[in-house]
Design an enzyme around this catalytic site. Structure first.
Site, short mmCIF file in Angstrom:
data_model
loop_
_atom_site.label_atom_id
_atom_site.label_comp_id
_atom_site.label_asym_id
_atom_site.label_seq_id
_atom_site.Cartn_x
_atom_site.Cartn_y
_atom_site.Cartn_z
N LYS A 53 -5.68 2.02 9.74
CA LYS A 53 -5.07 2.98 8.82
C LYS A 53 -6.14 3.77 8.12
CE LYS A 53 -2.43 2.97 4.63
NZ LYS A 53 -2.02 2.22 3.50
N LYS B 34 -8.41 -1.04 7.00
CA LYS B 34 -7.83 -0.01 6.14
C LYS B 34 -8.96 0.69 5.40
CE LYS B 34 -4.71 0.58 2.24
NZ LYS B 34 -3.67 -0.06 1.44
C1 PBG Z 1 -0.89 -0.15 -0.84
C2 PBG Z 1 -0.70 0.85 0.21
C3 PBG Z 1 -1.17 2.17 0.27
C4 PBG Z 1 -0.64 2.72 1.42
C5 PBG Z 1 0.11 1.74 2.05
N1 PBG Z 1 0.05 0.59 1.29
C6 PBG Z 1 -1.95 2.96 -0.69
C7 PBG Z 1 -3.37 2.66 -0.96
O1 PBG Z 1 -3.93 1.68 -0.47
O2 PBG Z 1 -3.97 3.39 -1.74
C8 PBG Z 1 -0.83 4.14 1.89
C9 PBG Z 1 0.22 4.65 2.80
C10 PBG Z 1 0.25 6.11 2.96
O3 PBG Z 1 -0.60 6.89 2.46
O4 PBG Z 1 1.17 6.57 3.64
N2 PBG Z 1 -2.07 -0.83 -0.87
#
Ligand code: PBG
Length: 319
Positions: free
Chosen positions: A242, A189
């Site tokens: 992601k 991520k």
């Molecule tokens: C929580 C999380 C996030 C997203 C999914 N789970 C936000 C982040 O990490 O800042 C983002 C999903 C999206 O932008 O659609 N940790």
């Protein structure tokens, strides 16, 4: 080459196809509202109240989409995100409501993170120096995973990028008789500006700093392979990359190297960009959505989390 590009042969020789079964639909459930609430930066996407979240889940299943992933917006936030892990907190209630009304055909995944539950909006416990503490966070995540599962979640999906989170959650699930519950890890991520609209959607903007001390640097690709390897070693069953479109190379490399069930998250910013351009008449939404999702699949993703899941499912069902 043009012989096979006629409308007769094109579908016949297509190498990659999209299927409704590839889609996972994100659902925001908000315990502070009583009517669906449209997210400003995600036109056409809503937060749902506990009262009607099961109706939403049911409409998703009716379209043939096999899975939802739940994000909770709690009434109360505090320093340690203590309303993430109670049996009567928002996600736990939503899971029970969905399981009761929709039954077991729909796979209910739960996003497992503290950022929606902490007053500072970070994904972990924070000390007085505003550092995000890894190991104390693991305990809370493990407890939260068990409570989600006790409520009926089919898969838990840790997204906070804490080191060792998959292992800690795996041990807690095993110790609590949930040996059969798979973990889908947000393994690679990235620290991405494409999450902007999600922070409004989930009410998880942060009070200070950024997420760079725990999320990955967009310049790194080999590191993503190390992240994924660790998560697999710790017990991840499905791994995720992601965001999706800006990271197709990572999806490709991860799938090629590990051959694991691989998910890609087509995130909020990717949704917002397409919507904004389409609303201006600058892009054809249907075409761009299809092309984005098929590209993510072609790169190697087996499943795609996308806010376009319902639209894409309608489209695929009408073909
Ligand atoms: C929580 C999380 C996030 C997203 C999914 N789970 C936000 C982040 O990490 O800042 C983002 C999903 C999206 O932008 O659609 N940790």
């Amino acid at each position: 080459m043009r012989r096979l590009r006629s409308s007769k042969f094109r579908p016949f020789i297509r190498e990659t196809t999209l299927d409704v079964k590839d889609l996972i639909c994100p659902v925001f459930v908000d315990e502070t509202i009583s009517e669906p609430f449209e997210i400003n930066s995600m036109p056409g996407y809503f937060r749902h109240p506990l009262e009607t979240v099961a109706d939403e889940a049911s409409s998703i299943l009716e379209l043939g989409i096999p899975a939802v992933i739940l994000f909770g917006i709690p009434e109360k936030k505090d320093e340690t995100g203590s309303h993430a892990c109670g049996d009567d907190d928002v996600v736990q209630k939503a899971v029970r409501a969905i399981k009761q009304q929709v039954g077991d055909d729909l796979i209910v995944m739960t996003d497992l993170c503290l950022c929606e539950y902490t007053s500072h909006g970070h994904c972990g416990i924070v000390n007085e120096k505003q550092e995000i503490l890894n190991d104390p966070t693991l305990e809370i995540l493990a407890k939260t995973a068990v409570s989600h599962t006790r409520a009926g979640a089919d898969i838990v999906a840790p997204s906070g990028m804490m080191d060792g989170m998959v292992g800690a959650i795996r041990r807690a699930l095993d110790d609590n008789d949930f040996k059969d519950i798979p973990i889908m890890s947000y393994a690679a991520k990235y620290c991405s500006a494409f999450y902007g609209p999600f922070r409004e959607a989930a009410g998880s903007g942060y009070a200070f700093g950024d997420r760079a001390s725990y999320q990955m640097d967009p310049g790194n690709a080999d590191e993503a392979l190390r992240e994924v390897a660790l998560d697999i070693e710790e017990g991840a069953d499905i791994i995720m990359v992601k965001p999706a479109l800006p990271y197709l190379d990572i999806i490709y490399r991860v799938k090629k190297k590990f051959k694991m069930p691989t998910a890609a998250y087509h995130v909020s910013g990717e949704y917002a960009m397409i919507k904004a351009a389409a609303q201006n008449g600058w892009l054809d939404e249907r075409g761009v959505v299809y092309e984005s999702l098929i590209s993510i699949k072609r790169a190697g993703a087996d499943m795609i989390l996308t806010y376009f899941a319902k639209d894409m499912a309608r489209e695929l069902n009408s073909e």
